[in-house]
Design an enzyme around this catalytic site. Structure first.
Site, mmCIF file in Angstrom:
data_model
loop_
_atom_site.group_PDB
_atom_site.id
_atom_site.type_symbol
_atom_site.label_atom_id
_atom_site.label_comp_id
_atom_site.label_asym_id
_atom_site.label_seq_id
_atom_site.Cartn_x
_atom_site.Cartn_y
_atom_site.Cartn_z
ATOM 1 N N LYS A 1 2.216 -3.555 7.249
ATOM 2 C CA LYS A 1 2.436 -3.748 5.811
ATOM 3 C C LYS A 1 3.904 -3.443 5.465
ATOM 4 O O LYS A 1 4.511 -4.153 4.660
ATOM 5 C CB LYS A 1 1.507 -2.833 4.996
ATOM 6 C CG LYS A 1 0.021 -3.133 5.122
ATOM 7 C CD LYS A 1 -0.406 -4.464 4.543
ATOM 8 C CE LYS A 1 -0.339 -4.522 3.034
ATOM 9 N NZ LYS A 1 -0.912 -5.804 2.516
ATOM 10 N N TYR B 1 -1.595 -0.473 11.108
ATOM 11 C CA TYR B 1 -1.834 -1.138 9.814
ATOM 12 C C TYR B 1 -0.641 -0.933 8.883
ATOM 13 O O TYR B 1 -0.071 -1.897 8.347
ATOM 14 C CB TYR B 1 -3.119 -0.598 9.163
ATOM 15 C CG TYR B 1 -3.209 -0.898 7.678
ATOM 16 C CD1 TYR B 1 -3.457 -2.192 7.222
ATOM 17 C CD2 TYR B 1 -3.020 0.115 6.723
ATOM 18 C CE1 TYR B 1 -3.521 -2.472 5.848
ATOM 19 C CE2 TYR B 1 -3.083 -0.162 5.360
ATOM 20 C CZ TYR B 1 -3.331 -1.452 4.933
ATOM 21 O OH TYR B 1 -3.382 -1.729 3.584
ATOM 22 N N THR C 1 0.829 -1.212 0.000
ATOM 23 C CA THR C 1 0.000 0.000 0.000
ATOM 24 C C THR C 1 0.862 1.260 0.000
ATOM 25 O O THR C 1 2.008 1.222 0.488
ATOM 26 C CB THR C 1 -0.907 -0.007 1.247
ATOM 27 O OG1 THR C 1 -1.518 1.277 1.383
ATOM 28 C CG2 THR C 1 -0.138 -0.294 2.529
ATOM 29 N N ASP C 2 0.286 2.362 -0.475
ATOM 30 C CA ASP C 2 1.001 3.654 -0.402
ATOM 31 C C ASP C 2 1.225 4.097 1.047
ATOM 32 O O ASP C 2 2.096 4.919 1.327
ATOM 33 C CB ASP C 2 0.232 4.740 -1.177
ATOM 34 C CG ASP C 2 -1.179 5.008 -0.664
ATOM 35 O OD1 ASP C 2 -1.643 4.295 0.249
ATOM 36 O OD2 ASP C 2 -1.837 5.934 -1.187
ATOM 37 N N GLU C 3 0.440 3.541 1.971
ATOM 38 C CA GLU C 3 0.517 4.011 3.365
ATOM 39 C C GLU C 3 1.857 3.686 4.022
ATOM 40 O O GLU C 3 2.192 4.258 5.054
ATOM 41 C CB GLU C 3 -0.637 3.434 4.187
ATOM 42 C CG GLU C 3 -1.979 3.856 3.637
ATOM 43 C CD GLU C 3 -3.129 3.754 4.628
ATOM 44 O OE1 GLU C 3 -2.887 3.470 5.809
ATOM 45 O OE2 GLU C 3 -4.272 3.980 4.206
#
Ligand code: NAD
Ligand code: DAU
Length: 340
Positions: free
Chosen positions: A157, A153, A127-129
């Site tokens: 990741k 979260y 994810t970009d997060e």
């Protein structure tokens, strides 16, 4: 190709399986899913019930080494796409442990079992997060940005992304990583912003916006993300990460107002509630590497994608009702009860 997809009963996995069946009817697809609150086996029932579909559902946990090993062996798997995850940031704030278990340790277990089984290609869906947050004038995230996750979260990741890097550098394990911005489209679980606001607006209930609504997300139609994953599977270089985005940056307030307009509902339904702790301000993606190396380009403009999405939710109100079961309501009542 005999492709193992994990987490295929979730939002993106379901869309990916339908799209791959359409584009590659000769591929044999296996979907390994634990069926958490976010997984719905019925999403793919039409494929499961068709003996000629080349689709098999396998119930299980990506953290279980013996089980994953036998799946890879028994079904003679060539390649893996790992979607399985705990995906909701708010839930990770309430209880980080399951995120670390599935998103970091589960991903590592998948890579370890796949390495031992001699799998030809492994795509890890991230994810970009993992990049953290951007200021208003910062350039978009590129793959060269450091990983600076801010939520449990995104940290879980990022842990898997670093493990993927280590598996490539240490073992030459053929893993590529995809990092994508916010997806929207059919089958998205209604704890996420767009389907949640759809349900609330339709019921003339207040729409809870965190903080002042100025946080920015980049929105990509789910099929475009699935295309990015497909291209990475087919052409991605081992050891590399690829960014994907929809070139549609919007503040949360802008997005919710657009949704209300499509639904013909009044903006007075919007309410501002206590912010999410550690709320990232802005995400934006530089996906020029994927354009150059993979030939990726987002095909669905936001205006078109959001209308298609709204139509799907209108036509699938039974689905929405069904997935909002006990576990869903329990979390939502607690989380939004605390935001008043
Ligand atoms: P989702 O929550 O809708 O679905 C997750 C699926 O994984 C469910 O079917 C669930 O049952 C399954 N699962 C969870 N734990 C498992 C385990 N231990 N073993 C086997 N299956 C398990 O998630 P999503 O939104 O479809 O996201 C899919 C992937 O894409 C995730 O890895 C997520 O981090 C990533 N991603 C999501 C977005 C987004 O906007 N939704 C954007 C970028 C990346
Ligand atoms: O960027 C990719 C990520 O997008 C994925 O990795 C995650 O799995 C996915 O859940 C999503 O994370 P977000 O936290 O950005 O998505 P969410 O839909 O939860 O929230 C989108 C924005 O809307 C965010 O700024 C928080 C805000 N929001 C969300 C909810 C649920 C609200 O203002 N009110 C709400 O009730």
């Amino acid at each position: 190709m005999r492709l193992l997809i994990t987490g295929g009963c979730g939002f993106i996995g379901t869309n990916f399986i339908y799209l791959m069946k359409e584009r590659h009817p000769d591929w044999t697809l296996f979907n390994l899913d634990k069926l958490t609150y976010a997984g719905n086996r019925k999403n793919l029932l039409q494929l499961e019930q068709d003996a000629d579909s080349g689709y098999t559902f396998i119930h299980g946990d990506i953290c279980d080494k013996d089980f994953v090993t036998s799946v890879l062996h028994d079904y003679k798997i060539d390649a893996v796409v790992n979607f399985a995850a705990e995906s909701h940031v708010d839930r990770s704030i309430n209880d980080p442990a399951p995120f670390l278990t599935t998103n970091t340790l589960g991903a590592q277990n998948m890579m370890e079992c796949a390495r031992n089984a001699g799998i030809e290609k492994f795509v890890h869906v991230s994810t970009d997060e993992v990049y953290g947050t951007l200021g208003p004038d910062d350039p978009a995230f590129s793959e060269k940005n450091p990983l600076e996750p801010n939520s449990p979260y995104s940290a879980s990741k990022a842990g898997a992304d670093l493990m993927a890097r280590a598996y490539f550098e240490t073992y030459k394990f053929p893993v590529s990583i995809t990092r994508c911005s916010n997806n929207y489209g059919p089958y998205q679980f209604p704890e996420k912003l767009i389907p949640l606001m759809f349900i609330k607006a339709n019921a003339d209930e207040s729409l809870p916006i965190y903080g002042d609504g100025s946080n920015i997300r980049d929105w990509i139609y789910v099929d475009d993300h699935c295309t990015g994953v497909e291209l990475t599977l087919l052409k991605g270089q081992p050891g590399k990460a690829y960014n994907f985005g929809g070139a549609a940056e919007k503040t949360n307030l802008e997005l919710v107002k657009e949704l209300l307009k499509i639904l013909g509902k009044d903006e007075s339904l919007i309410t501002y509630v206590k912010d999410r702790p550690g709320h990232d301000m802005r995400y934006a993606m530089d996906y020029s590497l994927a354009e150059k190396e993979l030939g990726f380009t987002p095909a669905v403009a936001f205006d078109e994608g959001i209308r298609k999405t709204v139509e799907w939710y209108k036509e699938n109100s039974d689905w929405l009702e069904e997935v909002r079961s006990g576990a869903y309501r329990e979390f939502m009542d607690q989380w939004y009860g605390e935001r008043k």
